[in-house]
Design an enzyme around this catalytic site. Structure first.
Site, PDB file in Angstrom:
ATOM      1  CE  LYS A   1      -6.776   8.627   8.049  1.00 33.84           C
ATOM      2  NZ  LYS A   1      -7.406   7.528   8.765  1.00 33.84           N
TER       3      LYS A   1
ATOM      4  CG  ASP B   1     -10.020   7.523   6.596  1.00 31.00           C
ATOM      5  OD1 ASP B   1      -8.937   7.476   5.967  1.00 31.00           O
ATOM      6  OD2 ASP B   1     -10.100   7.686   7.832  1.00 31.00           O
TER       7      ASP B   1
ATOM      8  NE  ARG C   1     -11.073  -1.059   3.518  1.00 27.80           N
ATOM      9  CZ  ARG C   1     -11.701  -1.246   4.671  1.00 27.80           C
ATOM     10  NH1 ARG C   1     -12.877  -1.859   4.715  1.00 27.80           N
ATOM     11  NH2 ARG C   1     -11.168  -0.839   5.795  1.00 27.80           N
TER      12      ARG C   1
ATOM     13  CG  ASP D   1      -1.998   5.131   4.975  1.00 30.64           C
ATOM     14  OD1 ASP D   1      -1.885   4.047   5.587  1.00 30.64           O
ATOM     15  OD2 ASP D   1      -3.066   5.508   4.459  1.00 30.64           O
TER      16      ASP D   1
ATOM     17  CG  ASP E   1      -5.570   7.905   4.672  1.00 27.81           C
ATOM     18  OD1 ASP E   1      -6.472   8.569   4.114  1.00 27.81           O
ATOM     19  OD2 ASP E   1      -5.783   6.868   5.331  1.00 27.81           O
TER      20      ASP E   1
ATOM     21  CE  LYS F   1      -3.324   2.587   2.899  1.00 31.88           C
ATOM     22  NZ  LYS F   1      -4.200   2.566   4.094  1.00 31.88           N
TER      23      LYS F   1
ATOM     24  CD  GLU G   1      -6.718   5.319   2.398  1.00 32.12           C
ATOM     25  OE1 GLU G   1      -7.713   5.426   3.130  1.00 32.12           O
ATOM     26  OE2 GLU G   1      -5.586   5.027   2.837  1.00 32.12           O
TER      27      GLU G   1
HETATM   28  N1  BES Z   1      -4.428   4.371   6.884  1.00 32.98           N
HETATM   29  C1  BES Z   1      -5.609   4.126   7.606  1.00 32.98           C
HETATM   30  C2  BES Z   1      -5.427   3.083   8.694  1.00 32.98           C
HETATM   31  C3  BES Z   1      -4.709   3.534   9.929  1.00 32.98           C
HETATM   32  C4  BES Z   1      -5.331   4.353  10.845  1.00 32.98           C
HETATM   33  C5  BES Z   1      -3.470   3.073  10.208  1.00 32.98           C
HETATM   34  C6  BES Z   1      -4.690   4.728  11.996  1.00 32.98           C
HETATM   35  C7  BES Z   1      -2.817   3.423  11.375  1.00 32.98           C
HETATM   36  C8  BES Z   1      -3.424   4.264  12.262  1.00 32.98           C
HETATM   37  C9  BES Z   1      -6.707   3.623   6.679  1.00 32.98           C
HETATM   38  O1  BES Z   1      -6.696   4.131   5.409  1.00 32.98           O
HETATM   39  C10 BES Z   1      -8.005   4.033   7.297  1.00 32.98           C
HETATM   40  O2  BES Z   1      -8.251   5.203   7.368  1.00 32.98           O
HETATM   41  N2  BES Z   1      -8.792   3.067   7.728  1.00 32.98           N
HETATM   42  C11 BES Z   1     -10.031   3.332   8.361  1.00 32.98           C
HETATM   43  C12 BES Z   1     -11.056   2.382   7.815  1.00 32.98           C
HETATM   44  C13 BES Z   1     -12.455   2.697   8.249  1.00 32.98           C
HETATM   45  C14 BES Z   1     -12.922   3.963   7.572  1.00 32.98           C
HETATM   46  C15 BES Z   1     -13.334   1.550   7.887  1.00 32.98           C
HETATM   47  C16 BES Z   1      -9.828   3.144   9.866  1.00 32.98           C
HETATM   48  O3  BES Z   1      -9.127   2.206  10.261  1.00 32.98           O
HETATM   49  O4  BES Z   1     -10.361   3.933  10.623  1.00 32.98           O
HETATM   50 ZN    ZN Z   2      -4.878   4.741   4.700  1.00 33.49          ZN
HETATM   51 MN    MN Z   3      -7.754   5.986   5.269  1.00 37.39          MN
END
Ligand code: BES
Ligand code: ZN
Ligand code: MN
Length: 515
Positions: free
Chosen positions: A271, A341, A345, A282, A264, A259, A343
């Site tokens: 966020k 968010d 996947r 990220d 992000d 990834k 993104e």
């Molecule tokens: N890059 C983030 C995941 C992340 C968040 C990694 C905090 C490390 C610390 C990912 O893109 C994301 O935002 N995931 C969301 C998914 C949700 C919207 C289903 C998450 O984990 O909140």
């Molecule tokens: Zn992310």
């Molecule tokens: Mn995200």
């Protein structure tokens, strides 16, 4: 950092001219009592007096010690001398040296002499810990604050037993440092274009070829999901394809998909401000793929590896995707984007479909995918998902042997229930519950043509707080896995049996699931 491996008796190590001598001391080992050199005598004395315990990472430091040429001496306990304890001891000792007032410590001698025949695993752990200590981030600092530590000699009783571990360790240090460096660079110094340039630079190393695709080519391939994420940013996306060719062209490669979200923000589902800066990390999955290729160029194992990196920013602007938008992925499946968010996947699914063309023996994606994985496993173990037991075991074992741990989580189909939607083939989020698993279930839909595993490194790729910075994980895990695959293939070719414990059954797995 220059590494050197040397046979030195304990007495010779004491006489070695350097800025600091670090001697690892085992608990209850016979070697300490048998040794008759100034440091061993001192350690025995201190242990008897109750002033020192050779428990893991316990230290005793002294200055201008009689019989020791180096001005600074650090004795570091290693308990039973396991690789894990050796790593802890080396980290503690080098931190003491680095953070002490004596600033100009350039050359350190690390003696493993009292650990008996320090095997490959112990030597590698020591080298990796030294590499970790010597890395420092400098790119965006106006004054050099890098450590002076630039030469490390590892003293062992038996060169032959240590050489393989030393070579593996020094090869890994380069890959881990590269992964750390790109992870740490701020998003304005690590755009998709710059990341692609870093990959291109790897293409100059032996056996590595690199191709970079831009927005037009990605659109043409039908990667509608990846392209959708990139739309909200002025930075153009890059799709990076790396190839390491270490085996015959007919050998099916292992594909690594990293990834590469270089920042992000969350997009329109933006966020909160707190700690948003950490979303520069990220792209640590992508950085780990670059790191693995760097190490492959050093170790040159007989294996073929493909690296795929979908790289872009996730930004909110007038072109950005909106909650409820439906996009068509390269696989043909339509996706309702309920949360912009989620993104990671969305970029990974198209890269996974692209992986099909390599007819891989296994595909592993590496992603800072979910906050839920951080909640589940913290910073100790990465999340591992695979429906293939043999591949899962090979990765778990590689995590143990490299001290870069992971933990398997389930993939029951019931977890995919929440991804159902009335408006597309699949939604990109389910509820809050089991978030790391539902993300993996989303990805799994794009992996029907090969054996696949997913590593969620959201908790392990970087550290927050005072020690904020990239860890370089899981480069060591991935390299150990790949070396295992190469070793299995070599054994198959030569007909030589190899030790059972070291035999990842990946090839067998790839075959059995294809039947
Ligand atoms: N890059 C983030 C995941 C992340 C968040 C990694 C905090 C490390 C610390 C990912 O893109 C994301 O935002 N995931 C969301 C998914 C949700 C919207 C289903 C998450 O984990 O909140
Ligand atoms: Zn992310
Ligand atoms: Mn995200």
């Amino acid at each position: 950092m220059d590494f050197e491996l040397k046979t030195l008796t304990p007495a010779r190590a004491c006489a070695e001219k350097c800025d600091a001598l670090v001697v690892l001391i085992p608990l209850n080992g016979p070697t300490l009592e048998l040794a008759d050199d100034p440091v061993s005598r001192l350690a025995t004395l201190a242990i008897k007096a109750g002033d020192f315990e050779a428990k893991p990472a316990k230290l005793l430091a002294s200055y201008r010690t009689a019989g020791v040429a180096a001005p600074r001496l650090v004795m570091a306990g290693v308990g039973d001398g396991s690789p894990k304890n050796v790593r802890a001891a080396v980290v503690a000792a080098l931190n003491l040296i680095k953070n002490g007032p004596g600033s100009n410590i350039r050359r350190v001698v690390l003696s493993l002499n009292l650990l008996g025949d320090a095997g490959a695993e112990v030597v590698r752990a020591a080298v990796l810990a030294c590499g970790d200590a010597s890395y420092s981030y400098t790119l965006t600092k106006s004054k050099a604050t890098s450590t002076a530590l630039d030469r490390l000699t590892i003293a062992v009783p038996n060169l032959a037993a240590a050489q393989a571990g030393f070579d593996k360790g020094t090869g890994l240090v380069k890959g881990v440092a590269l992964a750390k460096e790109w992870g740490n660079r701020p998003a304005n110094h690590a755009t998709p274009t710059l990341l692609a340039a870093a990959a291109k630079a790897l293409g100059k190393l032996p056996h590595i070829k690199v191709d970079v695709l831009g927005p037009k080519e990605v659109e043409k391939l039908g990667m509608g999901s990846f392209a959708a994420v990139a739309r909200g940013s002025s930075e153009p996306l890059r799709f990076i394809v790396l190839r390491y060719e270490g085996a015959s062209k007919t050998d099916a490669p292992v594909v690594l998909v990293g990834k590469g979200i270089t920042f992000d923000t969350g997009g329109i589902s933006i966020k909160p401000a707190a700690e948003m800066d950490e979303m520069k990390f990220d792209m640590c999955g992508a950085a780990s793929v670059l790191g693995v290729f760097r190490t492959l160029a050093e170790l040159k194992p007989r294996i073929n590896v493909v690296g795929l990196i979908p790289a872009c920013e996730n930004m909110p602007d007038g072109y950005a995707i909106k909650p409820g938008d439906v996009v068509t992925s390269m696989s043909g499946q339509t996706i309702e984007i309920l949360n912009t968010d989620a993104e990671g996947r969305l970029v990974l699914c198209d890269a996974l479909t692209y992986a099909e063309r390599f007819k891989p023996q296994a595909v592993i994606d590496i992603a800072t995918l979910t906050g839920a994985c951080v909640v589940a496993l913290g910073g100790v173990r990465s999340g591992l998902f695979s429906a293939d037991d043999a591949l899962a075991k090979a990765l778990l074992d590689a995590g143990e042997s490299s001290l870069d741990l992971c933990w398997r989580l389930p993939l029951d189909d019931d977890y995919a229930e929440g991804l159902k939607t009335n408006f597309a083939d699949v939604a990109n989020i389910a509820g809050r519950a089991g978030g790391a698993i539902t993300a993996a279930k989303f990805l799994q839909r794009f992996t029907t043509k090969f054996v696949w595993a997913h590593l969620d490194i959201a908790g392990t790729a970087w550290k927050s707080g005072a020690a904020k910075g990239s860890t370089g994980r899981p480069v060591a895990l991935l390299v150990d896995y790949l070396l295992g695959v190469a070793m299995t293939a070599d054994a198959a070719v030569s007909g030589k049996p190899i030790a059972k414990a070291k035999q990842p059954k990946v090839r067998a797995a790839a075959k059995s699931s294809a039947e």
